[in-house]
Design an enzyme around this catalytic site. Structure first.
Site, PDB file in Angstrom:
ATOM      1  N   TYR A  33       0.908  -1.237   0.036  1.00 12.97           N
ATOM      2  CA  TYR A  33       0.139   0.092  -0.024  1.00 12.97           C
ATOM      3  C   TYR A  33       0.795   1.320   0.021  1.00 12.97           C
ATOM      4  CZ  TYR A  33       0.978   1.127   5.080  1.00 12.97           C
ATOM      5  OH  TYR A  33       1.456   1.312   5.997  1.00 12.97           O
ATOM      6  N   LYS A 148       6.673  -2.129   1.909  1.00 14.70           N
ATOM      7  CA  LYS A 148       5.350  -1.397   2.490  1.00 14.70           C
ATOM      8  C   LYS A 148       4.264  -2.393   2.456  1.00 14.70           C
ATOM      9  CE  LYS A 148       3.105   3.391   3.024  1.00 14.70           C
ATOM     10  NZ  LYS A 148       3.251   3.299   4.614  1.00 14.70           N
ATOM     11  N   GLU A 181      12.251   2.183  14.257  1.00 14.75           N
ATOM     12  CA  GLU A 181      11.388   3.459  13.882  1.00 14.75           C
ATOM     13  C   GLU A 181      10.202   3.369  14.781  1.00 14.75           C
ATOM     14  OE1 GLU A 181      10.364   2.698   9.640  1.00 14.75           O
ATOM     15  OE2 GLU A 181      10.155   0.411  10.170  1.00 14.75           O
ATOM     16  N   LEU A 206      11.278   1.118   7.294  1.00 10.21           N
ATOM     17  CA  LEU A 206      10.664   1.703   5.941  1.00 10.21           C
ATOM     18  C   LEU A 206      11.259   3.312   5.669  1.00 10.21           C
ATOM     19  CD1 LEU A 206       8.404   1.162   3.702  1.00 10.21           C
ATOM     20  CD2 LEU A 206       6.982   2.870   5.180  1.00 10.21           C
TER      21      LEU A 206
HETATM   22  N1  PLP Z   1       7.948   3.629   8.984  1.00 15.15           N
HETATM   23  C1  PLP Z   1       6.555   3.040   9.099  1.00 15.15           C
HETATM   24  C2  PLP Z   1       6.512   1.452   9.554  1.00 15.15           C
HETATM   25  C3  PLP Z   1       5.523   3.396   8.256  1.00 15.15           C
HETATM   26  O1  PLP Z   1       4.398   2.566   8.539  1.00 15.15           O
HETATM   27  C4  PLP Z   1       5.502   4.776   7.748  1.00 15.15           C
HETATM   28  C5  PLP Z   1       4.506   4.994   7.033  1.00 15.15           C
HETATM   29  O2  PLP Z   1       3.356   4.605   7.111  1.00 15.15           O
HETATM   30  C6  PLP Z   1       6.814   5.549   7.806  1.00 15.15           C
HETATM   31  C7  PLP Z   1       8.027   4.927   8.558  1.00 15.15           C
HETATM   32  C8  PLP Z   1       6.847   6.687   7.215  1.00 15.15           C
HETATM   33  O3  PLP Z   1       6.712   6.647   5.785  1.00 15.15           O
HETATM   34  P1  PLP Z   1       6.208   8.166   5.117  1.00 15.15           P
HETATM   35  O4  PLP Z   1       6.964   9.048   5.220  1.00 15.15           O
HETATM   36  O5  PLP Z   1       6.546   7.443   3.586  1.00 15.15           O
HETATM   37  O6  PLP Z   1       4.588   8.060   5.444  1.00 15.15           O
END
Ligand code: PLP
Length: 286
Positions: A33, A148, A181, A206
């Protein structure tokens, strides 16, 4: 006004938008997603989000359900049909599709594509400056957190643990005692020496699109950027801390477990990055 969702070639009332019971996303979390912010009706960092989607699909060997260009048309259409003329979010989910339940990847299955969108209140700088608390919890996820996927159970449980503890989020800790994270965000600290530290992109996190944008902004500002794992102890003794994500933007973290960070308010560098990132986000709609 009724919400509209796109499901496999059709625009449907959100309330009637359904997928098959044997969709592999439902049975195996076999899907990916993206969540993309919308500002003034336009997607923020659309290109990087679609490139990450492409990477997630290819890592899991899920075929694109349509061309990238066609998907863009669908995203714009869903944003329009849901009348998101100011702020909002658009959600894209692609699963491997419908097949009789069996672990092995089916040979000829059409990927299932769902797109939804919802409006949000306009960006509120004062609300964004308000700091939040995070707790720390063991990272119990698999070893491909760079993809993701919709398989988010550890993240769901971690977020709920944070809420139950009266915190906003949980920062996850690996077996070496380093922060990976947040449950849906990337973690950052600013050392007392002024270094901006965030974990390097790897299979352990991620690689957030917001993380990349903030990284670029900080580099342009001449900040001393260090990409490396940092321990919970380092985070607790940091001058400032924050997390980044599409939904929480640049979110000041003013408490980690029982330790107050700095003076318990948004720090000066976090505030500067928040303002600059907000400018980047709002510029998407111009
Ligand atoms: N890390 C995780 C586990 C996430 O689920 C997300 C966003 O959903 C992020 C980091 C941040 O990603 P982004 O800045 O692309 O929203």
């Amino acid at each position: 006004m009724s919400r509209i969702a796109y499901v496999n070639g059709r625009y449907r009332l959100h309330a009637d938008a359904v997928v098959h019971v044997e969709d592999r996303g439902y049975q195996f979390a076999d899907g990916v997603y993206e969540v993309i912010a919308v500002q003034r009706g336009r997607m923020v960092d659309e290109g990087p989000h679609l490139s990450r989607l492409d990477r997630s699909l290819s890592e899991l060997r899920i075929p694109w359900p349509m061309s990238r260009r066609a998907l863009r048309v669908v995203l714009v259409e869903v944003i329009g049909r849901n009348r998101i003329i100011d702020s909002g979010l658009v959600y894209v989910q692609i699963t491997r599709g419908v097949a009789p339940r069996s672990h092995a990847i089916p040979s000829a299955t059409a990927s299932c594509l769902v797109v939804t969108a919802r409006p949000l209140p306009p960006f509120d700088r004062d609300a964004a400056r308000k700091g939040v608390a995070v707790i720390t919890i063991p990272d119990i996820r698999w070893k491909r957190c760079d993809i993701k996927t919709v398989s988010l159970l550890p993240n769901v449980l971690g977020k709920q643990q944070a809420i139950d503890a009266g915190a906003f989020d949980a920062w996850m800790i690996d077996s070496d005692g380093a922060v990976t994270e947040g449950t849906a965000s990337n973690a950052w600290i600013i050392s007392t020496a002024g270094e901006l530290i965030t974990r390097q992109a790897s299979t352990a996190i991620l690689n957030g699109i917001t993380r990349c944008a903030v990284f670029g902004i900080a580099a342009d500002q001449g900040c001393t950027l260090v990409e490396r794992p940092f321990t919970v102890a380092e985070a607790r003794s940091a001058a400032e801390a924050f997390q980044t994500s599409t939904t929480s933007v640049v979110k000041p973290v003013v408490r980690i477990d029982d330790t107050m960070i700095g003076d318990g308010k948004i720090g000066p560098l976090t505030e500067r990055l928040l303002d600059l990132y907000a400018g980047h986000m709002l510029a998407a709609g111009e």
